[in-house]
Design a protein around this motif. Structure first.
Motif, PDB file in Angstrom:
ATOM      1  N   THR A 232     -11.278  -5.800   1.908  1.00 52.60           N
ATOM      2  CA  THR A 232     -12.529  -5.961   2.636  1.00 52.60           C
ATOM      3  C   THR A 232     -12.534  -7.302   3.386  1.00 52.60           C
ATOM      4  O   THR A 232     -11.740  -8.198   3.080  1.00 52.60           O
TER       5      THR A 232
ATOM      6  N   ASN B 295     -10.755  -1.339  -3.158  1.00 54.10           N
ATOM      7  CA  ASN B 295     -10.665  -2.738  -2.762  1.00 54.10           C
ATOM      8  C   ASN B 295      -9.629  -3.467  -3.610  1.00 54.10           C
ATOM      9  O   ASN B 295      -9.709  -3.483  -4.833  1.00 54.10           O
TER      10      ASN B 295
ATOM     11  N   GLN C 239      -7.423  -0.937   0.188  1.00 52.82           N
ATOM     12  CA  GLN C 239      -7.864  -1.703   1.343  1.00 52.82           C
ATOM     13  C   GLN C 239      -8.268  -3.106   0.907  1.00 52.82           C
ATOM     14  O   GLN C 239      -8.452  -3.375  -0.282  1.00 52.82           O
TER      15      GLN C 239
ATOM     16  N   SER D 164      -8.079  -5.301   5.925  1.00 52.84           N
ATOM     17  CA  SER D 164      -7.184  -4.201   6.292  1.00 52.84           C
ATOM     18  C   SER D 164      -7.737  -2.894   5.736  1.00 52.84           C
ATOM     19  O   SER D 164      -8.375  -2.869   4.679  1.00 52.84           O
ATOM     20  N   GLN D 165      -7.501  -1.838   6.472  1.00 61.18           N
ATOM     21  CA  GLN D 165      -8.014  -0.521   6.127  1.00 61.18           C
ATOM     22  C   GLN D 165      -6.984   0.276   5.321  1.00 61.18           C
ATOM     23  O   GLN D 165      -5.844  -0.158   5.157  1.00 61.18           O
ATOM     24  N   PRO D 166      -7.346   1.438   4.786  1.00 64.24           N
ATOM     25  CA  PRO D 166      -6.403   2.240   4.005  1.00 64.24           C
ATOM     26  C   PRO D 166      -5.176   2.663   4.818  1.00 64.24           C
ATOM     27  O   PRO D 166      -5.227   2.754   6.048  1.00 64.24           O
TER      28      PRO D 166
ATOM     29  N   LYS E 104       0.850  -1.183   0.000  1.00 59.63           N
ATOM     30  CA  LYS E 104       0.000   0.000   0.000  1.00 59.63           C
ATOM     31  C   LYS E 104       0.891   1.241   0.000  1.00 59.63           C
ATOM     32  O   LYS E 104       1.816   1.349   0.805  1.00 59.63           O
TER      33      LYS E 104
ATOM     34  N   GLY F 239      -2.597   0.670   7.878  1.00 57.37           N
ATOM     35  CA  GLY F 239      -3.577  -0.283   7.371  1.00 57.37           C
ATOM     36  C   GLY F 239      -3.097  -1.705   7.550  1.00 57.37           C
ATOM     37  O   GLY F 239      -3.119  -2.509   6.621  1.00 57.37           O
TER      38      GLY F 239
END
Length: 299
Positions: free
Chosen positions: A123, A178, A121, A217-219, A114, A154
């Motif tokens: 989902t 995503n 991210q 995992s998130q941004p 990232k 993230g």
């Protein structure tokens, strides 16, 4: 052929006893679906591995297209990655989880990167939904940090005990950024993200989760890139759930009989990005891609 929401266990101390360092993480994997902070390799080794990867890629890892074949099975292309997936500290935990099976294969690996301040991210999903490995309980994903992966970047997040639900229904998601191939998600876990547990790592550490553990995992909201290698370890007696193409896998511990097993064995790379290595990599990734595309029918 011989191989070349309770207190959860946190393991990062190399001086711990064999029992706590190997068997306890295996028990936690079976009980809660994950284990955190395994010291896989030194920070220097992780840094050298990332450097070798980007030398072969010819570009920063975070700029690689999400569907590029060069994201996958880099352990066939680069000797440093081949050494990384054979880390005894990881294999000991995987073997402790698998129990009776001392014969371990790497079915696949993929580079997950990232960029800083990005919207990318993953989902909520289970690796088993599209891996096509059966029985799914006989597989483990190791997420190895090639850079630091703090919560703000993230980092991986898991839902403890979620593997006990078995295989769950996935649906197509329209989440912006995503990184999953089919945009899949598990709707009920989308609404329960506050119940997840973050697994931040420092460079060289890894976490492990079963193929049926729900994770996401998130941004990356930090100013630093977040790069890891996700390695799928399976017991030698697993088989393919779907697909007509015979895939290949790498033997990393024990022994394997190709005539009785579901996979052809893959060669050990000798030269980073060499012609023989590129041929082996292209063959393996094309086989995997052919079967993986069939998994889209699930969603």
């Amino acid at each position: 052929i011989l191989a070349q929401p309770q207190e959860f266990l946190i393991l990062a101390q190399p001086q711990e006893s064999i029992t706590s360092t190997i068997h306890a993480p295996g028990i936690q994997l079976a009980t809660h679906g994950f284990v955190h902070c395994i010291s896989a390799v030194s920070k220097q080794r992780a840094e050298e591995t990332l450097f070798a990867i980007e030398q072969v890629l010819g570009q920063p890892a975070e700029t690689l297209a999400i569907d590029s074949p060069l994201r996958f099975k880099l352990h066939l292309l680069i000797p440093q990655v081949a050494q990384l997936v054979r880390s005894p500290l990881i294999l000991d935990v995987v073997q402790a989880y698998l129990g009776l099976s001392s014969n371990i294969l790497v079915w696949s690996s993929d580079l997950v990167a990232k960029a800083p301040s990005s919207r990318q991210q993953f989902t909520p999903h289970q690796d088993s939904a599209y891996a096509g490995i059966t029985p799914a309980l006989n597989g483990v994903t190791a997420w190895i940090a090639l850079t630091d992966a703090p919560e703000a970047s993230g980092c991986l997040r898991v839902f403890p005990d979620s593997h006990l639900h078995g295989s769950l229904r996935h649906a197509s998601a329209q989440n912006d950024g995503n990184m999953l191939a089919f945009g899949q998600t598990i709707p009920e876990f989308e609404q329960q993200q506050q119940d997840s547990l973050p697994l931040p790592l420092i460079q060289g550490q890894c976490s492990l989760h079963t193929l049926q553990t729900v994770h996401f995992s998130q941004p990356n909201t930090s100013r630093h890139r977040r790069i890891g290698l996700a390695v799928r370890y399976v017991a030698s007696d697993v088989s393919r759930l779907h697909g007509n193409i015979r895939e290949s896998a790498t033997l990393v511990r024990g022994q394997y009989n190709e005539e009785q097993g579901a996979f052809d064995l893959e060669p050990l790379p000798q030269v980073a990005g060499g012609p023989n290595e590129r041929r082996a990599h292209a063959d393996a990734t094309s086989r995997e891609a052919a079967n993986y595309s069939l998994a889209q029918q699930i969603f």
